[in-house]
Scaffold this active site. Structure first.
Site, PDB file in Angstrom:
ATOM      1  N   ARG A  41       2.185  11.920 -10.081  1.00 17.31           N
ATOM      2  CA  ARG A  41       2.491  10.504  -9.829  1.00 17.31           C
ATOM      3  C   ARG A  41       3.928  10.151 -10.201  1.00 17.31           C
ATOM      4  O   ARG A  41       4.541   9.281  -9.607  1.00 17.31           O
ATOM      5  CB  ARG A  41       1.558   9.605 -10.647  1.00 17.31           C
ATOM      6  N   ASP A  55      -3.689   6.336   5.696  1.00 20.64           N
ATOM      7  CA  ASP A  55      -4.148   7.619   6.220  1.00 20.64           C
ATOM      8  C   ASP A  55      -5.195   7.324   7.308  1.00 20.64           C
ATOM      9  O   ASP A  55      -4.839   7.093   8.455  1.00 20.64           O
ATOM     10  CB  ASP A  55      -4.717   8.399   5.022  1.00 20.64           C
ATOM     11  N   ASP A  79      -0.915  10.799  -6.235  1.00 23.81           N
ATOM     12  CA  ASP A  79      -1.372  11.903  -7.089  1.00 23.81           C
ATOM     13  C   ASP A  79      -2.186  12.941  -6.330  1.00 23.81           C
ATOM     14  O   ASP A  79      -2.643  12.698  -5.211  1.00 23.81           O
ATOM     15  CB  ASP A  79      -2.250  11.355  -8.220  1.00 23.81           C
ATOM     16  N   PHE A 101      -1.121  16.361   3.342  1.00 23.72           N
ATOM     17  CA  PHE A 101      -1.331  15.725   2.051  1.00 23.72           C
ATOM     18  C   PHE A 101      -0.024  15.734   1.249  1.00 23.72           C
ATOM     19  O   PHE A 101       0.593  16.780   1.059  1.00 23.72           O
ATOM     20  CB  PHE A 101      -2.429  16.444   1.272  1.00 23.72           C
ATOM     21  N   VAL A 102       0.396  14.553   0.820  1.00 23.60           N
ATOM     22  CA  VAL A 102       1.658  14.439   0.072  1.00 23.60           C
ATOM     23  C   VAL A 102       1.394  13.880  -1.333  1.00 23.60           C
ATOM     24  O   VAL A 102       0.368  13.229  -1.567  1.00 23.60           O
ATOM     25  CB  VAL A 102       2.673  13.541   0.823  1.00 23.60           C
ATOM     26  N   GLU A 114       0.858  -1.194   0.000  1.00 21.98           N
ATOM     27  CA  GLU A 114       0.000   0.000   0.000  1.00 21.98           C
ATOM     28  C   GLU A 114       0.893   1.242   0.000  1.00 21.98           C
ATOM     29  O   GLU A 114       1.915   1.275   0.689  1.00 21.98           O
ATOM     30  CB  GLU A 114      -0.894  -0.078   1.257  1.00 21.98           C
ATOM     31  N   ASP A 115       0.504   2.248  -0.772  1.00 22.26           N
ATOM     32  CA  ASP A 115       1.312   3.476  -0.820  1.00 22.26           C
ATOM     33  C   ASP A 115       1.308   4.222   0.507  1.00 22.26           C
ATOM     34  O   ASP A 115       2.334   4.561   1.060  1.00 22.26           O
ATOM     35  CB  ASP A 115       0.817   4.397  -1.960  1.00 22.26           C
ATOM     36  N   LYS A 122       0.253   7.830   8.341  1.00 13.62           N
ATOM     37  CA  LYS A 122      -0.055   9.057   9.105  1.00 13.62           C
ATOM     38  C   LYS A 122      -0.759   8.647  10.397  1.00 13.62           C
ATOM     39  O   LYS A 122      -1.998   8.540  10.417  1.00 13.62           O
ATOM     40  CB  LYS A 122      -1.008   9.939   8.302  1.00 13.62           C
TER      41      LYS A 122
HETATM   42  P1  5GP Z   1      -7.101   5.710   3.844  1.00 12.99           P
HETATM   43  O1  5GP Z   1      -8.192   4.769   3.471  1.00 12.99           O
HETATM   44  O2  5GP Z   1      -6.023   5.096   4.719  1.00 12.99           O
HETATM   45  O3  5GP Z   1      -7.650   6.991   4.448  1.00 12.99           O
HETATM   46  O4  5GP Z   1      -6.421   6.218   2.521  1.00 12.99           O
HETATM   47  C1  5GP Z   1      -5.778   5.379   1.686  1.00 12.99           C
HETATM   48  C2  5GP Z   1      -5.655   5.952   0.307  1.00 12.99           C
HETATM   49  O5  5GP Z   1      -5.931   7.354   0.265  1.00 12.99           O
HETATM   50  C3  5GP Z   1      -4.234   5.811  -0.182  1.00 12.99           C
HETATM   51  O6  5GP Z   1      -4.040   4.578  -0.807  1.00 12.99           O
HETATM   52  C4  5GP Z   1      -4.110   6.992  -1.123  1.00 12.99           C
HETATM   53  O7  5GP Z   1      -4.571   6.635  -2.400  1.00 12.99           O
HETATM   54  C5  5GP Z   1      -5.017   8.039  -0.542  1.00 12.99           C
HETATM   55  N1  5GP Z   1      -4.284   9.010   0.298  1.00 12.99           N
HETATM   56  C6  5GP Z   1      -4.264   9.103   1.658  1.00 12.99           C
HETATM   57  N2  5GP Z   1      -3.470  10.093   2.068  1.00 12.99           N
HETATM   58  C7  5GP Z   1      -2.947  10.637   0.952  1.00 12.99           C
HETATM   59  C8  5GP Z   1      -2.006  11.700   0.721  1.00 12.99           C
HETATM   60  O8  5GP Z   1      -1.464  12.358   1.619  1.00 12.99           O
HETATM   61  N3  5GP Z   1      -1.714  11.948  -0.578  1.00 12.99           N
HETATM   62  C9  5GP Z   1      -2.267  11.271  -1.617  1.00 12.99           C
HETATM   63  N4  5GP Z   1      -1.897  11.614  -2.841  1.00 12.99           N
HETATM   64  N5  5GP Z   1      -3.139  10.257  -1.438  1.00 12.99           N
HETATM   65  C10 5GP Z   1      -3.468   9.951  -0.167  1.00 12.99           C
END
Ligand code: 5GP
Length: 181
Positions: A171, A108, A165, A158-159, A104-105, A136
Site C-alpha cells: 500500500r 475493475d 494492496d 492486477f496492480v 475510488e482507487d 480496467k
Molecule cells: P470492482 O468492484 O470494480 O471489481 O473492484 C473494485 C475494488 O477491487 C477496488 O476498489 C480495489 O480495492 C479492488 N481491485 C480491483 N482491481 C485491483 C487491482 O488490480 N489491484 C488491487 N490491489 N486491487 C484491485
C-alpha cells in the site's frame, strides 16, 4: 534480538511512476476546480485503497471541502473480485443537497462503484460525480458507469501500490507496480 541488517522487501516493477501519478493528479485537480469553482463539495474516500489518491488530489483543490470516508470490502486476500460489496464504515454526514464526488482507487468489474453510486443516490445529493485513479475497461461488468475524472486506463492486470494492496502489502509504494504472475 532484531537484526541490524535492513530487511529485504520485494519491490514490484514500476508500471506507473510516482511522477506520472503526480502529473495526472494535477490535471484532475484542475478539472475539478474548473467544474466546481468555489462551490463546496463533499469528497468521499472509499477505504482503504483510495487513501493516497484522495489525499494527494485534495491538495490540488481550491474549494471548501467536506471530507467523508466510506469503508468498503469486496476482495479479501484474492486477486479476483468476490462480487460482494460490504459497507464496513458508514458516512458521518447527510448528503442532502450536497455536491458529492466519490474517490475510488480502481474500477475493475465496476461492481463496487455502481453499488456505491446506488447507495449514495438514496441520500439525495444535489449532484454526484466519480473520480478514479485507474480503470480496467476490459474487466468492466456493469453498464452505464461514468467515471467523470479518470487518471489512467490500464489493461486487465492486477496492480499494487499507491494505496492498492495485495494481502495488505504494497500500500505504501509511491508508484503503481505490477505484481509478478
Ligand atoms: P470492482 O468492484 O470494480 O471489481 O473492484 C473494485 C475494488 O477491487 C477496488 O476498489 C480495489 O480495492 C479492488 N481491485 C480491483 N482491481 C485491483 C487491482 O488490480 N489491484 C488491487 N490491489 N486491487 C484491485
Amino acid at each position: 534480538m532484531p537484526s541490524a541488517q535492513a530487511p529485504h522487501y520485494y519491490e514490484p516493477p514500476v508500471f506507473i511512476s510516482a511522477l506520472q501519478i503526480k502529473e495526472k493528479i494535477r490535471v484532475l485537480g484542475e478539472q475539478i476546480n474548473r467544474d466546481y469553482g468555489q462551490q463546496e463539495i463533499t469528497a468521499i474516500c472509499t477505504l482503504k485503497g483510495s487513501v493516497l489518491f484522495y489525499t494527494d488530489l485534495l491538495k490540488e483543490l481550491k474549494m471548501p471541502i467536506k471530507c467523508e470516508f466510506l469503508g468498503l470490502s469486496s476482495y479479501g486476500n484474492q486477486t479476483k473480485s468476490s462480487g460482494e460489496v460490504k459497507v464496513t464504515l458508514d458516512l458521518n454526514e447527510h448528503l442532502d443537497g450536497k455536491h458529492v464526488i466519490i474517490f475510488e482507487d480502481i474500477v475493475d468489474s465496476g461492481l463496487t462503484l455502481s453499488y456505491v453510486l446506488e447507495y449514495l443516490k438514496m441520500r439525495k445529493p444535489l449532484s454526484l460525480k466519480t473520480a478514479a485513479l485507474l480503470f480496467k475497461p476490459e474487466a468492466l461488468q456493469v453498464k452505464n458507469l461514468t467515471i467523470d475524472y479518470l487518471g489512467f486506463k490500464i489493461e486487465n492486470e492486477f496492480v499494487v501500490g499507491y494505496g492498492l494492496d495485495y494481502a495488505q502489502k504494497f500500500r505504501g509504494l509511491p508508484y503503481i507496480g505490477k505484481l509478478n504472475p
